[in-house]
Scaffold this motif. Structure first.
Motif, PDB file in Angstrom:
ATOM      1  N   ILE A   1      20.665  45.534  -8.594  1.00  0.00           N
ATOM      2  CA  ILE A   1      20.941  44.758  -9.512  1.00  0.00           C
ATOM      3  C   ILE A   1      22.504  44.741  -9.925  1.00  0.00           C
ATOM      4  O   ILE A   1      23.121  43.570 -10.420  1.00  0.00           O
ATOM      5  N   GLU A   2      23.131  45.937  -9.714  1.00  0.00           N
ATOM      6  CA  GLU A   2      24.635  45.987  -9.907  1.00  0.00           C
ATOM      7  C   GLU A   2      25.439  45.867  -8.734  1.00  0.00           C
ATOM      8  O   GLU A   2      26.558  45.944  -8.781  1.00  0.00           O
ATOM      9  N   ALA A   3      24.651  45.205  -7.459  1.00  0.00           N
ATOM     10  CA  ALA A   3      25.531  45.090  -6.441  1.00  0.00           C
ATOM     11  C   ALA A   3      26.279  46.058  -5.808  1.00  0.00           C
ATOM     12  O   ALA A   3      27.502  45.937  -5.510  1.00  0.00           O
ATOM     13  N   LEU A   4      25.553  47.285  -5.925  1.00  0.00           N
ATOM     14  CA  LEU A   4      26.635  48.544  -5.289  1.00  0.00           C
ATOM     15  C   LEU A   4      26.042  49.108  -4.125  1.00  0.00           C
ATOM     16  O   LEU A   4      26.826  49.377  -3.269  1.00  0.00           O
ATOM     17  N   ARG A   5      24.713  48.559  -3.653  1.00  0.00           N
ATOM     18  CA  ARG A   5      23.920  49.264  -2.504  1.00  0.00           C
ATOM     19  C   ARG A   5      23.129  48.323  -1.837  1.00  0.00           C
ATOM     20  O   ARG A   5      22.593  47.475  -2.658  1.00  0.00           O
TER      21      ARG A   5
ATOM     22  N   THR B   1      22.576  52.339   2.079  1.00  0.00           N
ATOM     23  CA  THR B   1      24.024  51.876   2.537  1.00  0.00           C
ATOM     24  C   THR B   1      24.942  51.323   1.408  1.00  0.00           C
ATOM     25  O   THR B   1      24.404  50.180   0.810  1.00  0.00           O
ATOM     26  N   PRO B   2      25.826  52.269   1.123  1.00  0.00           N
ATOM     27  CA  PRO B   2      26.653  51.669   0.022  1.00  0.00           C
ATOM     28  C   PRO B   2      27.445  50.343   0.294  1.00  0.00           C
ATOM     29  O   PRO B   2      27.858  50.185   1.451  1.00  0.00           O
ATOM     30  N   LEU B   3      27.735  49.263  -0.315  1.00  0.00           N
ATOM     31  CA  LEU B   3      28.334  48.225  -0.022  1.00  0.00           C
ATOM     32  C   LEU B   3      29.857  48.469  -0.038  1.00  0.00           C
ATOM     33  O   LEU B   3      30.344  49.392  -0.740  1.00  0.00           O
ATOM     34  N   THR B   4      30.474  47.667   0.642  1.00  0.00           N
ATOM     35  CA  THR B   4      32.236  47.881   0.719  1.00  0.00           C
ATOM     36  C   THR B   4      32.625  47.275  -0.741  1.00  0.00           C
ATOM     37  O   THR B   4      31.907  46.732  -1.489  1.00  0.00           O
ATOM     38  N   GLN B   5      33.720  47.583  -0.988  1.00  0.00           N
ATOM     39  CA  GLN B   5      34.321  47.140  -2.492  1.00  0.00           C
ATOM     40  C   GLN B   5      34.406  45.717  -2.275  1.00  0.00           C
ATOM     41  O   GLN B   5      34.199  44.782  -3.397  1.00  0.00           O
TER      42      GLN B   5
END
Length: 988
Positions: free
Chosen positions: A7-11, A21-25
């Motif tokens: 929900i924080e759009a980090l992974r 998988t971590p999302l890119t910046q």
């Protein structure tokens, strides 16, 4: 299909629902904005403008998705999905685009339970349900404000969801489903696991034990256990278990390892000898039967017995029997006092543990401690507690020594030392006897010394070790020095004038002249020194193991135990002669001790330890290396890396960084080819391997100063690894002229420091020797490289006056245990090692300057090997009043004129051939004696010019009377005309 993000759009979540998988910046910024805009659009449409993690999740649409398909794949109600996504930016729910974010309801327990079944009959929605359960459990475990969380209520709600899921299933499926859910990994989600257990209890469902390795792994593990338990014979059951275990996946193996069923199978396999031990008439016999059965059992059975209550009962019964004299009547003694009771108990403890292994003995002693505590608080309380008299103390000391080195034993010894008053005079006598013989400090003495408030006794312990060093080792070192004194003087005097072959011949002739008894005595003296050195090392390690807070005040004295030349000689000899000191964990522990004592870098003992450690742990791995066998090649690489990689203690010992040592590990492992060689003598491939070796030697030189001990050790190791791999593969380059004469091999050997002809001679000698015929060919080569090459290098160093380097290289040679077995060179055995070890520590140089004078025919004969004429040798054997011989300074003078040693000898021989030549050579010798006395024998200080005033016109009388002190080549050049001696320049 669509994929989920947090929900924080980090992974981004993987397909199985785990964050992976971590999302890119850039992705994070894009999706955070997309979620914010979607929530705003939902709010404007009358819905919630905030995310509720307990009710919904965020998914990203992919190409080809539509809401109906997403609802079906995620096992959620389509209408509920539509309701969550009623928003102004999505007016037509049938038109969604790739990259859109969707709000998806959590899968309800009932939806998950009633979803379609997969091939294994498991509801497809179960994975979503489990993932939701895990997330909620994780949120509870890592709550931001745990004090404000009502965990009982929260866990109760999760348990209700679990129970709802189970009750929505057909009744026959409920037990298996709840077990499947329970089998999942609940690490970091402990409240969820508690909820499952609560739901099972509420539903009356009994869960099987689990290692939480996952449903599939747990199910397979249970099947293996059931099949094994179905075997009638316990041994067959264990065999089936082991066979299936070996074939199983790591997850299944982990489940089996944690299973009580596995332990029960293992315990049943021990039933025969356990039954006999339990039925034994006395505890002594019970312990014996138990240990014998334990020792012959497979590892899994031993591990099960370590946790077995039946095995513990045998140990406890033995301890109770030993403690019986502490209470009640004591046979043959009226009104026994505490010392008598303790003596009887210790006698029983001795009977129980005599001949038993240290681990079992430690368990028995540990089990006895509660019995002693009970007696102290009971029957012995009126006497002030248990007391151990002289006889009991004498008997207790060896019992505690049996358990020294075990974790349980050391803890028990410390407890007994604090609990029991013992007879300190008996402890002191036992300590003195043990330490003076080079054995360990008794464990009881060390435990007492570890306590607070016993400063005086700690001082006694250290003083006892100091006495062992000063007396026992001192006397052995003195005898060793005396035995080698003459040969040491001869080498120090004549080696600079000799070629390597001449020096070897001179040493060999000297040894032959002394007879076999001389060599045998030397070997015996070295064995004594090695034993004592090993004992001193052990004692120092024990003292260094004292608690930091009690050792601190004594650290300087402990450090000082090695600030003694005799101690250094003994320890250096031990490191050469006893490979077990540096093998594996023992070597690692010794390196750590050296670091703690500050013995690092260019300290001779540090270099000796490094050489011995690498020989044993790196070169030893090369003995079976075969460059046609991929498995042996990988094993060798692994052994090198395991020994060196990230070995911070070894790096500290060598005074280099761990990263540099890691690079050296890669260099050494890199000399092993990446691919196996073909089964024939392919010159091109072999030459490529040798070329790679040369590149490696270059890089090793880049890490160290060339020809330092560390450089020599690593270069020799690289050469030995390649040579062993080639020989085992049938590429015997030492016998094959094509290989032996290749430019790459010749270059490599020169960089290691050995002539090819000498190496071949040494190789043929050892491979033909009966004493080592049991060794594999490559193993013999490794020993040659670890000893002969280093020995050759040591000879050259002695010729150059580098006694320190000579000793270290001979020390590296001695690190290979078999080195003393071959005799390809007089230098290759204990004589060479002995001389060089003493030389490396500066021991014989000074002592041999004193009596006896060595102005003998033996010295003349030794000098004759350098090519000195009989007349010149007779004149040059005389020494200065401080014990210096003129030969090294003559060789230095010739070197300053650009002469080789042979040319300098030729010039010296010419002097007595002239008129009054013998008198003039004697006068030159006497003047040089004065210079040597002034230089304290250090000929490296004799240079082209001296500092300050130089005598350009020496008088005839002083020159011929031998009273001048030439300080430089310039002054000696000016003196020669006064002696009618031709300048050596004519011989250049």
């Amino acid at each position: 299909m669509s994929y989920r993000i947090d929900i924080e759009a980090l992974r981004r979540y993987s397909e199985n629902g785990l964050i992976q998988t971590p999302l890119t910046q850039a992705q994070q910024e894009y999706f955070q904005q997309a979620i914010e805009e979607a929530l705003d659009a939902r709010s404007e449409a009358g819905g919630s403008g905030a995310l509720d993690a307990s009710e919904e999740r965020v998914f990203v649409v992919e190409d080809g998705d539509n809401l109906a398909r997403i609802a079906d794949e995620l096992n959620v109600d389509f209408e509920a999905l539509l309701e969550l996504n009623e928003r102004d930016d999505m007016p037509n729910p049938n038109q969604i685009n790739e990259g859109d974010v969707l709000f998806v309801p959590n899968t309800s327990p009932e939806e998950a339970a009633t979803s379609p079944r997969n091939a294994q009959g498991v509801p497809e929605g179960e994975a979503d349900f489990v993932q939701g359960l895990r997330e909620q459990g994780n949120d509870l475990e890592y709550a931001d404000a745990p004090a404000s969380v009502d965990y009982d209520a929260e866990i109760g709600e999760l348990a209700s969801d679990v129970q709802a899921y189970v009750e929505a299933l057909p009744e026959d499926d409920r037990q298996a489903a709840l077990q499947r859910i329970y089998d999942h990994d609940w690490v970091d989600a402990g409240p969820a696991q508690m909820a499952i257990e609560q739901a099972a209890e509420d539903a009356g469902i009994e869960l099987d034990e689990t290692s939480h390795a996952g449903p599939e792994a747990e199910a397979e593990a249970r099947e293996i256990i059931a099949d094994a338990q179905a075997e009638a014979d316990p041994d067959d059951a264990l065999q089936l278990l082991e066979e299936r275990y070996d074939a199983a996946s790591p997850a299944v193996q982990a489940a089996l390892d944690r299973s009580n069923g596995t332990r029960e199978i293992a315990e049943n396999a021990a039933s025969d000898f356990m039954t006999d031990a339990q039925a034994a008439d006395d505890p002594i016999e019970a312990l014996r039967l138990y240990e014998e059965g334990y020792a012959t059992s497979p590892q899994r059975v031993q591990e099960a017995l370590d946790r077995s209550s039946d095995a513990q009962d045998i140990i406890d019964n033995a301890a109770e029997w030993a403690a019986e004299p502490l209470e009640g009547e004591l046979e043959g003694v009226e009104n026994p006092n505490p010392q008598q009771r303790m003596l009887a108990t210790i006698q029983r403890l001795d009977q129980l543990t005599e001949g038993r292994g240290p681990e079992l003995t430690a368990e028995v002693v540990d089990a006895l401690i509660p019995e002693l505590e009970a007696a102290n608080n009971g029957s012995l309380q009126e006497y002030g507690g248990a007391m151990v008299g002289p006889n009991g103390t004498q008997l207790l000391i060896p019992i505690l020594d049996r358990i020294d080195g075990t974790t349980t034993g050391e803890i028990a010894t410390d407890q007994l030392a604090q609990m029991l008053p013992v007879d300190m005079n008996t402890v002191r006598n036992a300590m003195y006897e043990s330490v003076s013989q080079g054995d360990k400090i008794p464990a009881l003495a060390l435990a007492i010394a570890s306590q607070d408030g016993v400063v005086d006794f700690r001082e006694e312990v250290i003083a006892t070790v100091e006495q062992f060093r000063d007396h026992t080792i001192g006397e052995q070192a003195e005898a060793y020095h005396e035995h080698l004194e003459e040969l040491g003087y001869l080498i120090g005097t004549g080696s600079s004038a000799m070629t390597q072959e001449q020096l070897e011949a001179a040493i060999e002739e000297y040894i032959e002249a002394q007879g076999s008894e001389w060599s045998e005595e030397l070997e015996g003296l070295r064995e004594q020194l090695a034993d004592s050195g090993a004992g001193l090392l052990q004692q120092i390690q024990q003292l260094q193991g004292l608690p930091d807070e009690v050792r601190a005040d004594h650290q300087e004295r402990i450090d000082g135990l090695l600030n003694d030349s005799n101690a250094q000689l003994a320890i250096s000899t031990a490191l050469q002669e006893k490979p077990e000191l540096v093998r594996g964990e023992a070597g690692d522990a010794l390196i750590e001790t050296f670091n703690e004592l500050g013995i690092t870098g260019d300290d001779p003992l540090a270099a000796t330890l490094v050489g011995a450690y690498l020989n044993e742990n790196v070169l030893g791995s090369a003995a079976d290396l075969d460059f046609t066998d991929a498995a042996s090649m990988e094993e060798a690489r692994n052994a090198i890396r395991e020994t060196l990689n990230n070995n911070s203690q070894l790096a500290e010992l060598m005074d280099i960084s761990t990263s540099d040592l890691n690079e050296l590990a890669e260099l050494l492992s890199g000399v092993v080819p990446s691919e196996p060689l073909p089964g024939n003598n392919e010159f091109g491939r072999v030459n490529g391997i040798l070329r790679n070796l040369n590149n490696t030697l270059d890089q090793i030189d880049g890490k160290f100063v060339r020809n330092t001990p560390f450089s020599t050790t690593f270069r020799t190791s690289a050469f030995a690894i390649v040579g062993s791999g080639l020989i085992n593969a049938g590429y015997n380059f030492l016998e094959n002229p094509d290989f032996r004469n290749s430019a790459e091999l010749v270059t490599a050997m020169s960089r290691v420091g050995v002539d090819s002809a000498q190496l071949v001679a040494a190789y043929r000698s050892i491979t033909n020797a009966d004493s080592v015929h049991a060794l594999k060919t490559a193993g013999k080569f490794v020993h040659i490289m670890g000893a002969t090459l280093a020995s050759f290098d040591a000879v050259m160093r002695l010729q150059e006056g580098d006694y320190w380097g000579a000793g270290l290289n001979a020390a590296a040679a001695g690190g290979v245990g078999i080195a003393v077995m071959f005799s390809s060179t007089a230098w290759g055995g204990p004589v060479g090692f002995g001389v060089a070890t003493a030389a490396s520590l500066g021991l014989y140089i000074k002592e041999s300057m004193e009596e006896p004078p060595f102005e003998t025919q033996t010295t003349a004969d030794f000098l004759a090997h350098a090519g000195f004429s009989e007349e010149a040798a007779e004149i040059l054997i005389e020494r200065s009043d401080e014990g210096h011989n003129a030969v090294p300074l003559l060789m230095r003078y010739g070197e300053l004129h650009g002469l080789t040693p042979e040319q300098t000898v030729e010039w010296v021989n010419s002097i007595p051939e002239g008129e009054n030549g013998s008198v003039m050579l004697a006068a030159l010798r006497d003047n040089l004696h004065n210079a040597l006395n002034d230089l304290d024998g250090d000929v490296s200080q004799f240079n082209e010019h001296a500092d300050g005033f130089e005598l350009a016109s020496p008088s005839l009388g002083e020159s011929r009377s031998g009273t001048l002190t030439p300080q430089s080549k310039f002054e000696l050049d000016a003196m020669l005309p006064q002696l009618d001696i031709e300048s050596p320049q004519a011989y250049a």
